[in-house]
Design a protein around this motif. Sequence first.
Motif, short mmCIF file in Angstrom:
data_model
loop_
_atom_site.label_atom_id
_atom_site.label_comp_id
_atom_site.label_asym_id
_atom_site.label_seq_id
_atom_site.Cartn_x
_atom_site.Cartn_y
_atom_site.Cartn_z
N LYS A 65 34.17 -6.06 15.34
CA LYS A 65 33.09 -6.21 16.31
C LYS A 65 32.47 -4.86 16.64
O LYS A 65 31.25 -4.70 16.66
CB LYS A 65 33.63 -6.87 17.57
N ASP A 66 33.32 -3.86 16.89
CA ASP A 66 32.82 -2.51 17.19
C ASP A 66 32.03 -1.95 16.01
O ASP A 66 30.99 -1.31 16.20
CB ASP A 66 33.97 -1.57 17.54
N ARG A 67 32.51 -2.15 14.82
CA ARG A 67 31.83 -1.65 13.62
C ARG A 67 30.46 -2.29 13.47
O ARG A 67 29.48 -1.61 13.16
CB ARG A 67 32.69 -1.94 12.39
N HIS A 68 30.40 -3.59 13.70
CA HIS A 68 29.12 -4.29 13.60
C HIS A 68 28.14 -3.75 14.64
O HIS A 68 26.95 -3.53 14.34
CB HIS A 68 29.32 -5.79 13.77
N ASP A 73 23.14 -0.63 15.86
CA ASP A 73 22.42 0.09 16.92
C ASP A 73 22.56 1.60 16.71
O ASP A 73 23.66 2.15 16.84
CB ASP A 73 22.98 -0.33 18.28
N SER A 74 21.45 2.28 16.41
CA SER A 74 21.53 3.72 16.12
C SER A 74 21.85 4.54 17.37
O SER A 74 22.51 5.57 17.28
CB SER A 74 20.24 4.19 15.47
N ASP A 75 21.38 4.10 18.55
CA ASP A 75 21.70 4.82 19.79
C ASP A 75 23.20 4.76 20.09
O ASP A 75 23.81 5.76 20.49
CB ASP A 75 20.92 4.25 20.97
N LEU A 77 25.52 4.34 17.86
CA LEU A 77 26.18 5.14 16.82
C LEU A 77 26.15 6.62 17.18
O LEU A 77 27.15 7.33 17.05
CB LEU A 77 25.52 4.91 15.47
N GLU A 78 25.02 7.09 17.69
CA GLU A 78 24.90 8.49 18.10
C GLU A 78 25.85 8.78 19.27
O GLU A 78 26.54 9.80 19.29
CB GLU A 78 23.47 8.80 18.51
N LYS A 79 25.90 7.88 20.23
CA LYS A 79 26.80 8.06 21.38
C LYS A 79 28.26 8.11 20.92
O LYS A 79 29.05 8.95 21.36
CB LYS A 79 26.60 6.92 22.38
N PHE A 80 28.61 7.22 20.01
CA PHE A 80 29.97 7.18 19.48
C PHE A 80 30.32 8.48 18.77
O PHE A 80 31.40 9.05 18.95
CB PHE A 80 30.12 5.99 18.54
N ALA A 81 29.39 8.99 17.94
CA ALA A 81 29.63 10.23 17.19
C ALA A 81 29.76 11.41 18.14
O ALA A 81 30.60 12.30 17.93
CB ALA A 81 28.50 10.46 16.21
N ARG A 82 28.97 11.45 19.18
CA ARG A 82 29.04 12.55 20.14
C ARG A 82 30.36 12.53 20.91
O ARG A 82 30.99 13.56 21.11
CB ARG A 82 27.88 12.48 21.13
N GLU A 83 30.78 11.35 21.36
CA GLU A 83 32.00 11.25 22.18
C GLU A 83 33.27 11.39 21.35
O GLU A 83 34.20 12.07 21.74
CB GLU A 83 32.01 9.93 22.94
N ARG A 84 33.30 10.73 20.23
CA ARG A 84 34.53 10.65 19.45
C ARG A 84 34.74 11.88 18.57
O ARG A 84 35.84 12.40 18.49
CB ARG A 84 34.48 9.40 18.58
N TYR A 85 33.70 12.32 17.90
CA TYR A 85 33.83 13.40 16.93
C TYR A 85 33.16 14.70 17.39
O TYR A 85 33.05 15.64 16.63
CB TYR A 85 33.26 12.95 15.58
N MET A 86 32.69 14.71 18.63
CA MET A 86 32.09 15.89 19.25
C MET A 86 30.97 16.48 18.40
O MET A 86 30.86 17.69 18.23
CB MET A 86 33.16 16.93 19.56
N MET A 87 30.14 15.61 17.86
CA MET A 87 28.99 16.05 17.09
C MET A 87 27.85 16.39 18.04
O MET A 87 27.77 15.86 19.14
CB MET A 87 28.57 14.96 16.11
N LYS A 88 26.96 17.26 17.60
CA LYS A 88 25.84 17.67 18.44
C LYS A 88 24.64 17.98 17.57
O LYS A 88 24.75 18.17 16.37
CB LYS A 88 26.22 18.88 19.29
N LYS A 89 23.50 18.03 18.22
CA LYS A 89 22.28 18.43 17.53
C LYS A 89 22.27 19.95 17.43
O LYS A 89 22.91 20.64 18.22
CB LYS A 89 21.06 17.92 18.29
N PRO A 90 21.54 20.50 16.46
CA PRO A 90 21.54 21.97 16.29
C PRO A 90 21.06 22.74 17.51
O PRO A 90 21.46 23.87 17.74
CB PRO A 90 20.60 22.20 15.10
#
Length: 101
Positions: A65-68, A73-75, A77-90
């Motif tokens: 369910k989470d994967r789907h 939803d790209s927003d 996905l971005e939130k997940f990447a920022r929180e979980r993997y500490m990704m950021k924009k340049p």
Amino acid sequence: MISRFFKNLPPYTRNFYFLFTFFFLIWMLFLDSNDVFTQLRLSRKLVDLEAQKEYYLEKIEEVRKDRHELLSDSDLLEKFARERYMMKKPTEDLYIIVAEE
């Protein structure tokens, strides 16, 4: 000596079928590799494994369910990447705040 022992036993215990059945039951209950105690232990283990199976099936469904949601939803996905993997924009700075215990 042995014949005296057998003569003192009740008549039904001298019967071949009784002796065979008695020894067979003793063998199956205590001596065999599939004895009662082993069957009880395996039965308890089966119940535990079935409970674990249910838990993991629920977790798999939750992850699906989470994967789907993430892939649709790209927003999110971005939130997940920022929180979980500490990704950021340049152009951004990342600050990690660790709570004291």
